[in-house]
Design a protein around this motif. Structure first.
Motif, PDB file in Angstrom:
ATOM      1  N   ILE A  52      -7.477   2.147  -7.461  1.00  7.59           N
ATOM      2  CA  ILE A  52      -6.525   2.665  -6.478  1.00  7.59           C
ATOM      3  C   ILE A  52      -6.243   1.628  -5.387  1.00  7.59           C
ATOM      4  O   ILE A  52      -5.133   1.558  -4.855  1.00  7.59           O
ATOM      5  CB  ILE A  52      -7.040   3.980  -5.870  1.00  7.59           C
ATOM      6  N   GLY A  53      -7.241   0.785  -5.063  1.00  8.25           N
ATOM      7  CA  GLY A  53      -7.045  -0.231  -4.030  1.00  8.25           C
ATOM      8  C   GLY A  53      -5.849  -1.136  -4.272  1.00  8.25           C
ATOM      9  O   GLY A  53      -5.012  -1.327  -3.372  1.00  8.25           O
ATOM     10  N   PRO A  54      -5.714  -1.721  -5.487  1.00  9.93           N
ATOM     11  CA  PRO A  54      -4.559  -2.588  -5.731  1.00  9.93           C
ATOM     12  C   PRO A  54      -3.215  -1.879  -5.638  1.00  9.93           C
ATOM     13  O   PRO A  54      -2.183  -2.524  -5.441  1.00  9.93           O
ATOM     14  CB  PRO A  54      -4.802  -3.074  -7.175  1.00  9.93           C
ATOM     15  N   VAL A  55      -3.207  -0.555  -5.790  1.00 13.75           N
ATOM     16  CA  VAL A  55      -1.959   0.203  -5.677  1.00 13.75           C
ATOM     17  C   VAL A  55      -1.648   0.520  -4.221  1.00 13.75           C
ATOM     18  O   VAL A  55      -0.500   0.436  -3.774  1.00 13.75           O
ATOM     19  CB  VAL A  55      -2.053   1.510  -6.502  1.00 13.75           C
ATOM     20  N   ALA A  56      -2.693   0.895  -3.455  1.00 16.71           N
ATOM     21  CA  ALA A  56      -2.491   1.215  -2.040  1.00 16.71           C
ATOM     22  C   ALA A  56      -2.174  -0.030  -1.223  1.00 16.71           C
ATOM     23  O   ALA A  56      -1.465   0.051  -0.205  1.00 16.71           O
ATOM     24  CB  ALA A  56      -3.737   1.906  -1.485  1.00 16.71           C
ATOM     25  N   GLY A  57      -2.663  -1.195  -1.665  1.00 15.10           N
ATOM     26  CA  GLY A  57      -2.461  -2.428  -0.914  1.00 15.10           C
ATOM     27  C   GLY A  57      -1.009  -2.763  -0.627  1.00 15.10           C
ATOM     28  O   GLY A  57      -0.636  -3.005   0.534  1.00 15.10           O
ATOM     29  N   PRO A  58      -0.143  -2.799  -1.634  1.00 10.58           N
ATOM     30  CA  PRO A  58       1.246  -3.157  -1.375  1.00 10.58           C
ATOM     31  C   PRO A  58       1.977  -2.189  -0.438  1.00 10.58           C
ATOM     32  O   PRO A  58       2.909  -2.585   0.256  1.00 10.58           O
ATOM     33  CB  PRO A  58       1.878  -3.125  -2.779  1.00 10.58           C
ATOM     34  N   ILE A  59       1.562  -0.928  -0.433  1.00  8.29           N
ATOM     35  CA  ILE A  59       2.204   0.053   0.456  1.00  8.29           C
ATOM     36  C   ILE A  59       1.957  -0.335   1.907  1.00  8.29           C
ATOM     37  O   ILE A  59       2.891  -0.409   2.724  1.00  8.29           O
ATOM     38  CB  ILE A  59       1.676   1.469   0.164  1.00  8.29           C
ATOM     39  N   ALA A  60       0.688  -0.591   2.231  1.00  5.70           N
ATOM     40  CA  ALA A  60       0.348  -0.976   3.596  1.00  5.70           C
ATOM     41  C   ALA A  60       0.841  -2.384   3.917  1.00  5.70           C
ATOM     42  O   ALA A  60       1.387  -2.640   5.000  1.00  5.70           O
ATOM     43  CB  ALA A  60      -1.164  -0.898   3.797  1.00  5.70           C
ATOM     44  N   GLY A  61       0.663  -3.314   2.971  1.00  6.10           N
ATOM     45  CA  GLY A  61       1.044  -4.700   3.212  1.00  6.10           C
ATOM     46  C   GLY A  61       2.532  -4.882   3.427  1.00  6.10           C
ATOM     47  O   GLY A  61       2.963  -5.728   4.224  1.00  6.10           O
ATOM     48  N   GLY A  62       3.353  -4.098   2.737  1.00  2.47           N
ATOM     49  CA  GLY A  62       4.801  -4.213   2.893  1.00  2.47           C
ATOM     50  C   GLY A  62       5.254  -3.871   4.301  1.00  2.47           C
ATOM     51  O   GLY A  62       6.038  -4.605   4.912  1.00  2.47           O
ATOM     52  N   PHE A  63       4.741  -2.787   4.846  1.00  6.22           N
ATOM     53  CA  PHE A  63       5.128  -2.374   6.201  1.00  6.22           C
ATOM     54  C   PHE A  63       4.558  -3.321   7.251  1.00  6.22           C
ATOM     55  O   PHE A  63       5.230  -3.633   8.248  1.00  6.22           O
ATOM     56  CB  PHE A  63       4.660  -0.942   6.469  1.00  6.22           C
ATOM     57  N   LEU A  64       3.315  -3.792   7.056  1.00 10.62           N
ATOM     58  CA  LEU A  64       2.724  -4.726   8.022  1.00 10.62           C
ATOM     59  C   LEU A  64       3.516  -6.035   8.070  1.00 10.62           C
ATOM     60  O   LEU A  64       3.816  -6.559   9.151  1.00 10.62           O
ATOM     61  CB  LEU A  64       1.273  -5.023   7.648  1.00 10.62           C
ATOM     62  N   GLY A  65       3.834  -6.578   6.890  1.00 16.96           N
ATOM     63  CA  GLY A  65       4.590  -7.823   6.851  1.00 16.96           C
ATOM     64  C   GLY A  65       5.967  -7.691   7.453  1.00 16.96           C
ATOM     65  O   GLY A  65       6.468  -8.607   8.120  1.00 16.96           O
ATOM     66  N   GLU A  66       6.595  -6.548   7.236  1.00 16.53           N
ATOM     67  CA  GLU A  66       7.965  -6.332   7.714  1.00 16.53           C
ATOM     68  C   GLU A  66       8.016  -6.052   9.209  1.00 16.53           C
ATOM     69  O   GLU A  66       8.870  -6.581   9.923  1.00 16.53           O
ATOM     70  CB  GLU A  66       8.574  -5.157   6.944  1.00 16.53           C
ATOM     71  N   GLU A  67       7.079  -5.237   9.699  1.00 17.59           N
ATOM     72  CA  GLU A  67       7.142  -4.776  11.082  1.00 17.59           C
ATOM     73  C   GLU A  67       6.356  -5.654  12.055  1.00 17.59           C
ATOM     74  O   GLU A  67       6.689  -5.716  13.245  1.00 17.59           O
ATOM     75  CB  GLU A  67       6.625  -3.331  11.180  1.00 17.59           C
ATOM     76  N   VAL A  68       5.313  -6.307  11.609  1.00 20.86           N
ATOM     77  CA  VAL A  68       4.491  -7.119  12.519  1.00 20.86           C
ATOM     78  C   VAL A  68       4.540  -8.581  12.063  1.00 20.86           C
ATOM     79  O   VAL A  68       5.372  -9.349  12.513  1.00 20.86           O
ATOM     80  CB  VAL A  68       3.028  -6.607  12.566  1.00 20.86           C
ATOM     81  N   SER A  69       3.633  -8.986  11.193  1.00 17.35           N
ATOM     82  CA  SER A  69       3.628 -10.333  10.623  1.00 17.35           C
ATOM     83  C   SER A  69       2.690 -10.336   9.430  1.00 17.35           C
ATOM     84  O   SER A  69       1.836  -9.457   9.290  1.00 17.35           O
ATOM     85  CB  SER A  69       3.161 -11.380  11.647  1.00 17.35           C
ATOM     86  N   TRP A  70       2.829 -11.347   8.561  1.00 13.22           N
ATOM     87  CA  TRP A  70       1.960 -11.409   7.386  1.00 13.22           C
ATOM     88  C   TRP A  70       0.505 -11.634   7.778  1.00 13.22           C
ATOM     89  O   TRP A  70      -0.418 -11.219   7.068  1.00 13.22           O
ATOM     90  CB  TRP A  70       2.435 -12.497   6.424  1.00 13.22           C
ATOM     91  N   GLN A  71       0.270 -12.282   8.943  1.00  9.64           N
ATOM     92  CA  GLN A  71      -1.112 -12.513   9.374  1.00  9.64           C
ATOM     93  C   GLN A  71      -1.856 -11.203   9.635  1.00  9.64           C
ATOM     94  O   GLN A  71      -3.072 -11.124   9.445  1.00  9.64           O
ATOM     95  CB  GLN A  71      -1.147 -13.364  10.648  1.00  9.64           C
ATOM     96  N   TRP A  72      -1.118 -10.156  10.027  1.00  8.83           N
ATOM     97  CA  TRP A  72      -1.765  -8.899  10.358  1.00  8.83           C
ATOM     98  C   TRP A  72      -2.311  -8.188   9.120  1.00  8.83           C
ATOM     99  O   TRP A  72      -3.141  -7.290   9.226  1.00  8.83           O
ATOM    100  CB  TRP A  72      -0.824  -7.994  11.143  1.00  8.83           C
ATOM    101  N   VAL A  73      -1.852  -8.575   7.955  1.00  7.65           N
ATOM    102  CA  VAL A  73      -2.473  -8.061   6.731  1.00  7.65           C
ATOM    103  C   VAL A  73      -3.962  -8.401   6.734  1.00  7.65           C
ATOM    104  O   VAL A  73      -4.819  -7.556   6.443  1.00  7.65           O
ATOM    105  CB  VAL A  73      -1.787  -8.663   5.484  1.00  7.65           C
ATOM    106  N   PHE A  74      -4.278  -9.635   7.118  1.00  6.08           N
ATOM    107  CA  PHE A  74      -5.677 -10.084   7.102  1.00  6.08           C
ATOM    108  C   PHE A  74      -6.459  -9.592   8.313  1.00  6.08           C
ATOM    109  O   PHE A  74      -7.665  -9.345   8.210  1.00  6.08           O
ATOM    110  CB  PHE A  74      -5.714 -11.611   6.999  1.00  6.08           C
ATOM    111  N   TRP A  75      -5.799  -9.431   9.464  1.00  9.52           N
ATOM    112  CA  TRP A  75      -6.501  -8.872  10.623  1.00  9.52           C
ATOM    113  C   TRP A  75      -6.910  -7.422  10.354  1.00  9.52           C
ATOM    114  O   TRP A  75      -8.014  -7.001  10.716  1.00  9.52           O
ATOM    115  CB  TRP A  75      -5.633  -8.956  11.881  1.00  9.52           C
TER     116      TRP A  75
END
Length: 525
Positions: A215-238
């Motif tokens: 389930i982790g690899p499926v949930a990841g893109p959902i959260a990562g897409g919004f973080l990258g779009e709304e904040v920055s790609w660095q916040w994925v790792f923070w």
């Protein structure tokens, strides 16, 4: 003298060995342990019961010893499993969470090569290939807890390196090391399941532990897409740093050692010091050739490779799992692009398209968790009460047939631009089928090699992660050449070609396993 003898009497450390199902079985010691000695020539000399401890053997105090992980309270067992399962969700989350945000990283670093951008995501899985081959054997020498703790903190620290990377080369190296640390929970979870649970509960326990890697690899893109779009790609790792750090703090406080040979080794050292005896030996080391730490480490490190090379069952099931895992990541290479270009989704919204697979995972999980152990109990009863690991595999046949449906459904509906909900629903059968294939295989491997479940699972994890890392790199050229319809159909036909594997192993698995046994034990004297 009397005090020492009393201590020996009270410590009836009965030696315990691994049974066929991995539980710690009390051997019959009555024939060998009840001896009466009489000093000559005095007929009234004192008599005493010779115990394992008096012979220098240290094991569990009894079959019901509360220190034996198999005898932990049910609440404690499930709590320990939940701790590891929680981190097992976060680590695979990191494998794909960066995927939707990679376009923003590429723009910042002026990187336009699609293969390099894809490699910055999949390099994490190469860490999953290297890590298990080192961490699983180490856990069978030094214990689950210390290895899991060290590897998890290693994963946490490298999230900082990813977030602060100033070029794509640094980012790739940091993701590689993060993957190596993050592989511990995925690898050692199988060992913890074998340590804690008897055969009749392993299906349910494996279902819970398997939620994270799937389930982790499926949930990841959902959260990562919004973080990258709304904040920055660095916040994925923070975000990964905060979540993994908080989770590991909880694990650090609450986790316990569960590997029986290590616990008995600690007990042996403690009793040797308390009783001032140098002859004490762990029940797990009886009649084994004395080895140096370097020799033990060397033999442990080759166990996963030994299983892959000498066991046809492990090799073929690893290959099948690797294929299915590679197909999952090939899905990931097209979903975001299809729903942004064809259906006009934003990068953040395109992550929601993964819900089709995610819902399938959840349904498949529920089916396996509710049925697998029941089927095993029924088949065991029909077999005169004798359990065989192959009893885990019959359910795989149905799920293996369901899995290919998604490639034809999703591929052609996306190719013909059918309304967006239809291709998302088309991913559902793949999620159900993948869960129904993965969990019986993992439980089967645990049942076959309970004492070395971590090493056996390392062979599975390393193989599938290697394929998952490199196969998606060929995804874009393949779909550009064949199109979504025929490209996915090719994958569907490939999945169909592997359907006979669960049928073969259900019918002939026992004969294959017994014909090609793999000796994982250390050499005897």
């Amino acid at each position: 003298m009397t005090s020492s003898l009393d201590r020996q009497k009270s410590s009836s450390n009965l030696s315990t060995l691994n049974g066929e199902d991995g539980s710690h079985v009390q051997p019959d010691l009555e024939k060998q342990a009840t001896k009466h000695t009489t000093e000559e020539p005095t007929p009234a000399a004192p008599k005493f019961l010779e115990t394992d401890l008096s012979r220098g053997i240290v094991g569990w105090d009894s079959q019901d010893d509360p220190q034996n992980p198999q005898n932990f309270a049910a609440s404690k067992k499930w709590a320990l499993l939940a701790l590891i399962s929680a981190f097992t969700f976060i680590s695979p989350l990191a494998s794909s969470m960066f995927s939707p945000a990679v376009v923003y990283m590429g723009a910042e670093f002026h990187e336009t090569n699609e293969t390099i951008l894809a490699f910055s995501v999949s390099i994490f899985l190469i860490g999953y290939t290297i890590g298990p081959l080192l961490l699983a054997p180490l856990s069978e020498i030094y214990g689950r807890r210390v290895v899991l703790s060290g590897a998890n903190w290693f994963f946490v620290v490298w999230q900082i390196g990813c977030a602060l990377s100033k070029n794509i080369q640094t980012l790739i190296v940091c993701r590689l090391f993060a993957g190596m640390g993050g592989s511990a929970c995925i690898t050692l979870g199988a060992g913890v399941v074998a340590d804690l649970f008897p055969t009749e509960l392993r299906g349910r326990a494996t279902s819970i532990w398997s939620m994270g890697p799937l389930i982790g690899p499926v949930a990841g893109p959902i959260a990562g897409g919004f973080l990258g779009e709304e904040v920055s790609w660095q916040w994925v790792f923070w975000v990964l740093l905060i979540a993994s750090g908080a989770m590991q703090l909880g694990i650090e406080v609450l986790n316990k050692e569960t590997y029986a040979p290590v616990l008995i080794r600690w007990k042996t050292a403690k009793l040797s010091k308390e009783l001032d005896r140098t002859d004490l030996q762990s029940a797990y080391d009886i009649d084994r050739e004395p080895l140096s730490n370097a020799q033990v480490l060397k033999r442990s490190l080759i166990r996963p490779a030994l299983l892959l090379c000498k066991s046809p069952i492990v090799l073929l099931l690893s290959t099948y799992m690797a294929l299915v895992y590679g197909l999952l990541y090939l899905f990931f290479t097209t979903i975001s692009d299809v729903f942004t270009r064809t259906y006009g989704f934003t990068v953040g919204l395109s992550g929601l398209a993964y819900l089709g697979i995610g819902l399938g995972f959840f349904v498949g999980l529920m089916i396996i968790a509710l049925t697998n152990d029941r089927i095993v109990k029924k088949l065991t009863a029909q077999n005169g009460g004798k359990f065989e690991p192959e009893m885990r595999l019959p359910t795989m046949i149905m799920f293996a047939c369901i899995l290919p449906i998604s490639f034809f459904w999703y591929g052609w509906t996306a190719d013909k631009h059918v309304f967006w909900i239809v291709p998302i629903i088309g991913m559902f059968p793949f999620g159900v089928g993948m869960m129904g294939v993965f969990m019986p295989i993992q439980t089967y491997i645990i049942d076959c090699y309970p004492a070395y479940a971590a090493s056996a699972n390392a062979a599975l994890t390393a193989t599938r992660s290697l394929v998952g890392a490199f196969l998606p790199l060929a995804g874009s050229p393949m779909f550009e050449s064949l199109g979504l319809g025929w490209g996915n159909s090719l994958l569907g036909f490939l999945a169909l070609a592997f359907v006979p594997i669960p049928i073969i192993f259900t019918k002939f698995g026992k004969q294959i396993r017994e014909r090609w046994p793999v000796d994982l034990e250390d050499k005897r004297k």
